[in-house]
Each structure stands twice: as structure tokens, then as C-alpha cells.
Design an enzyme around this catalytic site. Structure first.
Site, PDB file in Angstrom:
ATOM      1  CG  ASP A   1     -15.484   4.195  -1.847  1.00  0.00           C
ATOM      2  OD1 ASP A   1     -14.671   3.797  -0.993  1.00  0.00           O
ATOM      3  OD2 ASP A   1     -16.041   5.307  -1.803  1.00  0.00           O
TER       4      ASP A   1
ATOM      5  CB  CYS B  13     -10.364   4.790   2.839  1.00  0.00           C
ATOM      6  SG  CYS B  13     -11.629   5.049   1.614  1.00  0.00           S
TER       7      CYS B  13
ATOM      8  CG  HIS C   6      -7.035   8.108   2.950  1.00  0.00           C
ATOM      9  ND1 HIS C   6      -8.377   7.895   2.723  1.00  0.00           N
ATOM     10  CD2 HIS C   6      -6.980   9.146   3.825  1.00  0.00           C
ATOM     11  CE1 HIS C   6      -9.090   8.755   3.417  1.00  0.00           C
ATOM     12  NE2 HIS C   6      -8.251   9.524   4.100  1.00  0.00           N
TER      13      HIS C   6
ATOM     14  CG  ASP D 174     -11.210   0.928  -0.065  1.00  0.00           C
ATOM     15  OD1 ASP D 174     -12.271   0.675  -0.672  1.00  0.00           O
ATOM     16  OD2 ASP D 174     -10.852   2.088   0.218  1.00  0.00           O
ATOM     17  CG  HIS D 175     -14.544   0.259   2.248  1.00  0.00           C
ATOM     18  ND1 HIS D 175     -15.419   0.895   1.420  1.00  0.00           N
ATOM     19  CD2 HIS D 175     -13.566   1.162   2.518  1.00  0.00           C
ATOM     20  CE1 HIS D 175     -15.002   2.130   1.204  1.00  0.00           C
ATOM     21  NE2 HIS D 175     -13.870   2.314   1.844  1.00  0.00           N
TER      22      HIS D 175
ATOM     23  CE  LYS E 118     -16.363   5.514   1.945  1.00  0.00           C
ATOM     24  NZ  LYS E 118     -15.845   6.416   0.907  1.00  0.00           N
TER      25      LYS E 118
END
Ligand SMILES: *[C@@H]1O[C@H](CO)[C@@H](O)[C@H](O)[C@H]1NC(C)=O
Ligand SMILES: *[C@@H]1O[C@H](CO)[C@@H](O)[C@H](O)[C@H]1NC(C)=O
Length: 557
Positions: A32, A71, A127, A327-328, A353
Site C-alpha cells: 500500500d 493486493c 496473501h 504492490d499498488h 488503492k
């Protein structure tokens, strides 16, 4: 015989030399983190000297994109070099108890490196699934290419650390309480007016069902915050105080344990930072100018430095390839129990996000350093994707990419070395869940980066944020009546749509639409991904509890 032995020795020598030439590979993936949070990407108040040094001593990717804005799908795409929809991983895994995970049929980045003789480790967040059935660890990282795993099979979340609860925030618990109230009142009426026994039985059933549900959701943070070493649960209800230090320690031990071995190292440091619950520790706690979130960013930077220092001490730095990214996009809506904003900053980009079509959801701060082979102080502003990591590493280490399936990433090594100046991607598809919500088109002959949007987030009017997390989660995302076209290179905030009723934009839009049809054809025959089942939460604690109990008991026998 002597000839044979000498040939054998030559072969061993040759293999030995090749193995030692292969670079060590270290991935730092932050959870994040916003593109605007890193010094090298323009932040002048957060201190991120170690990450900045990776950018400074290597290649900074200024237009790098996550394959999704959440994620699970983003990580699945990075691990497989394929859009998450191809592996059925397009929706977020909602609980450790979901029988969902990265399918065994996928060929992963760590598998590719393992086949090339790498010692592989995942430290931190996974995850991408855990159990398919009780305790089978079917989706464990150990079954997807990692030799060693220490971390969370699930993800960090608010429920783990503080008083906040995700299911309360999105209104699930509130609805449940209301429903419980209505059912109990109905039972009371039934027992008074119709039959006492029936009424009491009704009330009991309702209480047991709802009680189980409420219990699971209220204790969600405990059942889902398992700390695992390889196949064993080492902690249930994670101790956040020491976790960053422990992740660093495990990473360092792994590097050291491989130091004298023949094998090159692949270490994937998948930080729990900077996802909520924020848990920075002294001396970072309270030290940044940006509250607990800023503290967590600075602590992550320090942690990155700790791993790099270990490689330096062992004189492995020169032939180590570091890949740093998030991851983003950052989560602009995130707040803590004191209503302080604790989400990332996406710089000038709009959205956050969860906004799969928006730059703020998918632009990531990526830098690659490899002193032995890559130039320093290099900027690549061409659109690239995190899905490119696997084919690029395959090209570096001589690994194989599967030929029996669609691979969406490209080898961008020539772009990193400066041998090539243009991105190998003609199109990139931006997913929101199962839907292609925008398409990026890079015409070969120009530097324009077109982006065609099919949906637009229902932000609060006049802003680029949702009114609440709840709104975002339950948004229906109705398609735009007419797709909107932008030039992201010139208009990164995507504020001035191009007029697609006139040339050349009408033809460009048509061309992109054709690409979309072709892309859709490549998806025909896919099994739909797992969509989650709300009833799983009814059983959510049992599975973890049983596993934990069995392990504890087995320690005594
Ligand atoms: C630096 O990051 C903080 C925390 O996310 C943010 O509030 C601030 O606006 C950023 N500064 C710049 C110049 O981008
Ligand atoms: C968590 O770890 C810290 C540091 O190792 C320790 O001092 C603390 O007692 C632990 N907390 C719990 C609840 O075990």
C-alpha cells in the site's frame, strides 16, 4: 575413465562458474505504499535514503504499473507474469479460511528461479492462499516455488493491531446486529402469540447462528494473523511490536545461511508495512513529519537498508539485483482510530488503492539496482508493468517462460540497460475485478501514452476520493456512457479528455477497442475465479484453532 572424469570436472567447473555469475536477487515489496511517499519520486519531507540509493545507483522506473489496484490480484500477476484473471485470482482473498489461492497449474517467478539453482525465500506477507481443506496448506508459498517461508499467509489488517474492525467499518457488523434484533423480536412475538416452544427454539437458533458469525468477525484479527515458519504456526495473534525486526532478522539469516553455499539467493522481502494497522517502533515512532504513516514509511526504508547492509558485509552487493516497489497505489481513505489519515500519498495522480483504472491506484515507485550490469542514475519513463519482472529475470538468469499459455509481461532488460528506448508493450489492460476498466495504448511511432477509460469511480463530486471505504467496496461501477480517452504522458492527472468524435482520436479509440476484443478472446474458456462465500466466516475460527491446537499438542508427544 580419466577422460570421462576430466569432462565431468570441466562440467562441474562450468556449472559452478555459471552459478556464481548469476546475480542474487532481492525483491522489496511494500504494501500500500504510494508513489508520492518516496524521496526519489519527489517527496521532500519523508526520509527514505536507502530506497533513494537504490534509485540513485540503478534505474528508476517512472511509469511503472501494478497489474491491479488490490493486493491479491496484483501479487498474483507479479508472481506469474499474467493478468490475475487468467489464474482466477482477480478478487481479494477475504480470509485465511477461503479455499482460494494461486492454482498449482500456474508457473511462478520463484519456481523459475528455483529451476535455475536459486535458494528461494519469502519473508513477510503472502496473501495468495493457504488451505484448500483443513490444514492441507495446499496454497502455501512452499508449494509455489519457495524453499523457505516466514511470515503471514494472510495480510496485516486493522483488526490485528488496534481497536478498529474492518467489518464494522464496512457496515457488516451493524447489519448483523440489526438482523439479530429483528429475529429476536419476531421470536418473542411468536412465543407470545403462537407457541412458546416454537418461539424459544427460533430464538435459540438465531442466537447460535448470529453469535457464531459475530464472534468470528469480532475475533477476525486473531484467526487471520498467523505467523508461520515454513509449515508451522509459530504465533497466533501476531506480536506487532517485534515483527519488523523479526522479518529483517529472518532475511539476514537466510542470506547468511546461503553465503557459503553454491546457490545464488532469491529473497522476497514482502513487508507488512505500510498497510494498516500502523506499527512503527522506536526510534521511528513519532519521528517523521507525517504521523504514524510517515513513521512506518521511514521504518520500512531503514529495514530495506538493514538487508542491503548484510549483503554489503558479505561482499555480495555488486552482483545483487534489487527490485523495490509497492504492490499498488496508496490508500488515501485509510485512517486510524483517532481519525488521523494513515494512508499513502499518490503524488499528483488521482485515485487510490482500489481504483483499478486510475493512475493513483496502479502507479508504483519502482527502482532496480544491479551494480554489475545496470547503469546508474538512469530514468526510464516508458510504461512498464510489474508483470515484466519475471520475464526480465528469466532473461537474466537463463530461465524459461512457459510457452503453453498467455504471458502478459515482457522482458524489459534492454530498456533497463539502455539498449532499447521504447517500451515493448503496445497495450496494457487495467483491471478492476473481472472487468477491463481502462486500456493503455503506446503507439510505436510516438511518445504519446493513450488511456481509454470504460468506467469512472463514483468519487465525491469535485474530488478524487470516495466518500468512504464502504462506498468504494460496494460501488457498482457503472460503465461510462461513452469511453473517455486521455494522453497520460501529457495529462497525468487525466483531466482533459480528448475528443473521440474527431480524427485522429476516433480511429485511435477504434484501434484500442479492437485490441480489447482480441484480449477478451484470449480469456475464453477460463474458469471463473473464486468469488468468496459469506458463510465461510461462520466457520472461520475452527480451522485455525484446530490447526494451532494440534500443533501445540504435538509438541508434547
Ligand atoms: C510526502 O509524503 C507525505 C505522507 O504520505 C505526504 O503527506 C506529502 O504530501 C508528501 N510530500 C510530497 C512533496 O509529495
Ligand atoms: C511482543 O514483543 C515484544 C518485543 O519482543 C515483547 O516485549 C512483548 O512482551 C511481546 N508482547 C506480547 C503480548 O507477547
Amino acid at each position: 575413465m580419466i577422460w570421462f572424469l576430466s569432462q565431468l570436472c570441466a562440467l562441474c567447473l562450468c556449472v559452478g562458474i555459471q552459478a556464481s555469475e548469476k546475480p542474487n536477487i532481492v525483491i522489496f515489496l511494500v504494501d500500500d505504499l504510494g508513489i508520492g511517499d518516496i524521496g526519489a519520486f519527489g517527496n521532500d519531507t519523508l526520509r527514505t535514503p536507502h530506497v533513494d540509493s537504490i534509485c540513485e545507483n540503478g534505474v528508476k522506473l517512472d511509469h511503472d504499473l501494478a497489474a491491479a489496484s488490490l493486493c491479491t490480484p496484483s501479487r498474483a500477476a507479479l508472481m506469474t507474469s499474467r493478468y490475475a484473471i487468467r489464474s482466477g485470482m482477480e478478487s481479494v482473498i477475504l480470509s485465511l479460511m477461503s479455499p482460494q489461492g494461486l492454482p498449482a497449474s500456474e508457473y511462478t517467478l520463484p519456481q523459475m528461479l528455483q529451476e535455475q539453482g536459486y535458494a528461494t525465500a519469502l519473508i513477510g506477507k503472502w496473501h495468495l492462499g493457504w488451505n484448500r481443506q483443513l490444514m492441507d496448506h495446499y496454497y502455501s508459498p512452499l508449494k509455489r516455488g519457495f524453499d523457505f517461508f516466514f511470515g503471514l499467509p494472510y495480510t496485516l489488517m486493522k483488526d490485528v493491531g488496534g481497536k478498529q474492525e474492518v467489518f464494522e467499518e464496512i457496515g457488516v457488523l451493524g447489519k448483523l446486529y440489526k438482523l439479530l434484533g429483528i429475529c429476536l423480536v419476531t421470536s418473542l412475538i411468536v412465543s407470545r402469540l403462537i407457541n412458546k416452544k416454537i418461539g424459544v427454539t427460533m430464538a435459540l437458533i438465531v442466537l447460535v447462528l448470529a453469535g457464531n458469525y459475530i464472534f468470528n468477525l469480532k475475533t477476525f484479527g486473531i484467526w487471520n494473523s498467523l505467523l508461520v515458519r515454513n509449515d508451522r504456526i509459530v504465533e497466533m495473534h501476531l506480536n506487532l511490536t517485534s515483527i519488523t525486526q523479526r522479518l529483517i532478522g529472518e532475511g539476514q539469516s537466510f542470506i547468511k545461511s546461503q553465503h557459503t553455499a553454491e546457490k545464488p539467493v532469491f529473497l522476497f522481502m514482502s513487508w507488512l508495512h505500510v498497510h494498516s494497522h500502523m506499527h512503527p517502533q522506536p526510534p521511528f515512532k513519532g519521528a517523521s513529519q507525517h504521523g504514524p504513516y510517515g513513521d512506518a514509511v521511514e521504518e520500512t526504508d531503514w529495514a530495506v537498508g538493514q538487508i542491503m547492509d548484510t549483503l554489503k558485509e558479505l561482499q555480495m552487493l555488486d552482483n545483487t539485483l534489487f527490485y523495490f516497489s509497492s504492490d499498488h497505489g496508496g490508500d488515501k481513505l485509510e485512517h486510524d482510530e483517532e481519525e488521523r489519515l494513515v494512508g499513502g500519498w499518490n503524488g499528483l495522480f488521482r485515485g487510490s488503492k482500489g481504483d483499478g483504472s486510475q493512475e493513483g491506484g496502479i502507479r508504483v515507485p519502482t527502482c532496480v539496482q544491479w551494480p554489475a550490469k545496470l547503469p546508474r542514475r538512469t530514468l526510464v519513463s516508458e510504461p512498464t508493468s510489474q508483470m515484466d519482472l519475471m520475464p526480465t529475470l528469466a532473461s537474466i538468469v537463463g530461465g524459461r517462460m512457459p510457452t503453453d499459455r498467455y504471458i502478459d509481461g515482457k522482458d524489459i532488460l534492454p530498456l533497463l540497460t539502455g539498449d532499447e528506448l521504447r517500451t515493448p508493450h503496445e497495450f496494457l489492460f487495467h483491471y478492476t475485478g473481472q472487468r477491463v476498466s481502462a486500456i493503455r495504448y503506446m503507439p510505436e511511432e510516438s511518445r504519446v501514452v493513450y488511456k481509454l477509460h470504460y468506467i469512472w469511480p463514483q468519487w465525491e463530486p469535485g474530488t478524487d476520493t470516495w466518500a468512504s471505504f464502504r462506498d468504494q467496496i460496494f460501488a457498482t461501477n457503472t460503465p461510462l456512457p461513452k469511453p473517455l480517452l486521455f494522453d497520460v504522458a501529457r495529462d497525468p492527472r487525466e483531466e482533459s479528455p480528448l475528443d473521440t468524435s474527431i480524427e485522429p482520436y476516433s480511429s485511435i479509440m477504434k484501434y484500442i477497442e479492437e485490441a480489447k476484443l482480441k484480449h477478451k478472446q484470449s480469456l475464453i474458456g477460463l474458469r471463473p475465479g473464486y468469488k468468496g462465500n459469506p458463510l465461510e466466516f461462520l466457520n472461520s475460527h475452527r480451522s485455525t484453532f484446530v490447526e494451532y491446537a494440534v500443533q501445540k499438542l504435538s509438541d508434547y508427544f
